[in-house]
Write a protein that holds these residues in place. Structure first.
Motif, PDB file in Angstrom:
ATOM      1  N   ILE A   1       0.822  -1.206   0.000  1.00 12.77           N
ATOM      2  CA  ILE A   1       0.000   0.000   0.000  1.00 12.77           C
ATOM      3  C   ILE A   1       0.860   1.262   0.000  1.00 12.77           C
ATOM      4  O   ILE A   1       0.532   2.253  -0.662  1.00 12.77           O
ATOM      5  N   HIS A   2       1.963   1.236   0.694  1.00 14.18           N
ATOM      6  CA  HIS A   2       2.809   2.435   0.789  1.00 14.18           C
ATOM      7  C   HIS A   2       3.552   2.731  -0.519  1.00 14.18           C
ATOM      8  O   HIS A   2       4.181   3.780  -0.644  1.00 14.18           O
ATOM      9  N   GLN A   3       3.458   1.818  -1.494  1.00 11.91           N
ATOM     10  CA  GLN A   3       4.084   2.051  -2.796  1.00 11.91           C
ATOM     11  C   GLN A   3       3.085   2.587  -3.830  1.00 11.91           C
ATOM     12  O   GLN A   3       3.443   2.809  -4.983  1.00 11.91           O
ATOM     13  N   LEU A   4       1.847   2.819  -3.410  1.00 10.90           N
ATOM     14  CA  LEU A   4       0.813   3.301  -4.318  1.00 10.90           C
ATOM     15  C   LEU A   4       0.887   4.811  -4.501  1.00 10.90           C
ATOM     16  O   LEU A   4       1.469   5.528  -3.683  1.00 10.90           O
ATOM     17  N   THR A   5       0.280   5.283  -5.577  1.00 11.04           N
ATOM     18  CA  THR A   5       0.239   6.719  -5.850  1.00 11.04           C
ATOM     19  C   THR A   5      -1.083   7.350  -5.436  1.00 11.04           C
ATOM     20  O   THR A   5      -1.247   8.561  -5.563  1.00 11.04           O
ATOM     21  N   ASP A   6      -2.014   6.540  -4.942  1.00  9.45           N
ATOM     22  CA  ASP A   6      -3.340   7.062  -4.614  1.00  9.45           C
ATOM     23  C   ASP A   6      -4.004   6.130  -3.608  1.00  9.45           C
ATOM     24  O   ASP A   6      -4.007   4.904  -3.803  1.00  9.45           O
ATOM     25  N   LEU A   7      -4.590   6.680  -2.563  1.00 13.67           N
ATOM     26  CA  LEU A   7      -5.294   5.863  -1.574  1.00 13.67           C
ATOM     27  C   LEU A   7      -6.554   5.219  -2.140  1.00 13.67           C
ATOM     28  O   LEU A   7      -7.090   4.278  -1.547  1.00 13.67           O
ATOM     29  N   ASN A   8      -7.032   5.701  -3.277  1.00 13.20           N
ATOM     30  CA  ASN A   8      -8.239   5.125  -3.878  1.00 13.20           C
ATOM     31  C   ASN A   8      -8.043   3.645  -4.220  1.00 13.20           C
ATOM     32  O   ASN A   8      -9.010   2.879  -4.249  1.00 13.20           O
TER      33      ASN A   8
END
Length: 325
Positions: free
Chosen positions: A172-179
């Motif tokens: 999750i911490h490698q994502l560009t958006d919390l969506n």
């Protein structure tokens, strides 16, 4: 410095401020990430990069570069990699999950950012009725996932079913958006659970001393997860600190940076050239010794679950609710 950067959780900009410049473990990765800044929201105790990397470059990085030979997350080869799924770290995950979940009632598991899918494979070995699914674009992991019986989706948009358990470990911490995280929650069955683990990043305390950031883009704390749960009306049934201390993690990170800082994909691989002149049986013997040491040492002293604020990781479990957005 831009004062109009809005928090990804509360969507406000008035309490968001510049924290630090982004730091790389492998310096050449700047070509995929760009020159990033880190901002933080005081209200949510949540931190994130700005601007976010170009998605096409980022997707190429995770498909082709992230686990390339000679890099920090290179898997290596041989049977040892595939057989190591039952290590103490994954057994600890299984023990934690068993406190909240009856695996006899679980039918379908989805692993988001599975890598080679160790935890799901361990669970299936114990509960053979379970079906495994994943979303993983790393070309170095796909063959192992296929051997282990995973059905791999190229993106979340391809998924046409729901799952009893979703696993997302250090993804999750490698994502560009919390969506993307909220999309995962919508893939849960009515009584399904989502299990996550991410680094614990208290920038307002000692995390500012970290040796590097890459490939992390989102930086969570306990408070930020509690905010996400409250604002989005998600049912967070457990949130715990886990793993060894941040000080110990920083030591490991410093050692990694010394080793991998100058890696370059165009650099001559002298190890492969040498292998051409060494008998195969000696190479195989050396590989077994190195892999044995690597896996035995990697988890021997790294399993202490302190559950204190200075721990390196945060783990938690969300449960599906009827009022999901």
């Amino acid at each position: 410095m831009n004062n109009d950067v809005s928090c990804l959780i509360c969507k406000k900009s008035n309490n968001t401020k510049f924290v630090d410049n982004y730091k790389f473990n492998v310096e050449s990765d700047v070509k995929y990430f760009g020159n990033l800044k880190i901002f933080g929201c005081e209200d949510c105790d949540f931190y994130f990069v700005n601007p976010f990397p170009d998605l096409n470059k980022l997707n190429y990085y995770y498909s082709n570069i992230y686990r390339a030979r000679g890099r920090p997350h290179y898997l290596g080869g041989g049977e040892q990699v595939e057989k190591n799924y039952a290590n103490e770290k994954n057994l600890n995950y299984l023990s934690y999950l068993s406190t909240f979940i009856d695996f006899k009632k679980i039918k379908n598991i989805f692993d988001f950012g599975a890598g080679i899918g160790d935890l799901g494979y361990l669970i299936k070995k114990r509960f053979n009725h379970i079906n495994l699914y994943c979303c993983e674009n790393d070309k170095h992991s796909l063959d192992i996932l296929k051997k282990r019986g995973y059905k791999n989706y190229k993106s979340l948009q391809e998924i046409d079913k729901k799952f009893d358990l979703i696993i997302t470990l250090h993804t999750i911490h490698q994502l560009t958006d919390l969506n993307y995280f909220f999309q995962l929650m919508k893939l849960l069955e009515e009584k399904g659970h989502l299990f996550f683990e991410v680094p614990n990043c208290p920038f307002n305390k000692n995390y500012i001393k970290r040796p590097y950031d890459s490939p992390q883009l989102l930086f969570f704390t306990r408070k930020s997860w509690e905010k996400i749960s409250k604002i989005s009306q998600l049912n967070l049934i457990d949130l715990s600190y886990a793993s060894f201390s941040l000080e110990k993690r920083f030591f490991y990170m410093s050692e990694s940076k010394k080793r991998f800082d100058k890696w370059d994909i165009n650099k001559t691989d002298y190890k492969n050239l040498i292998k051409k002149f060494i008998p195969l049986f000696l190479l195989n013997l050396r590989k077994k010794i190195i892999q044995s040491r690597k896996y035995n040492n990697q988890y021997k002293s790294d399993l202490q679950i302190n559950n204190i604020e200075d721990s390196w990781c945060l783990r938690g479990i969300f449960k599906a609710t009827n009022n999901r957005k």
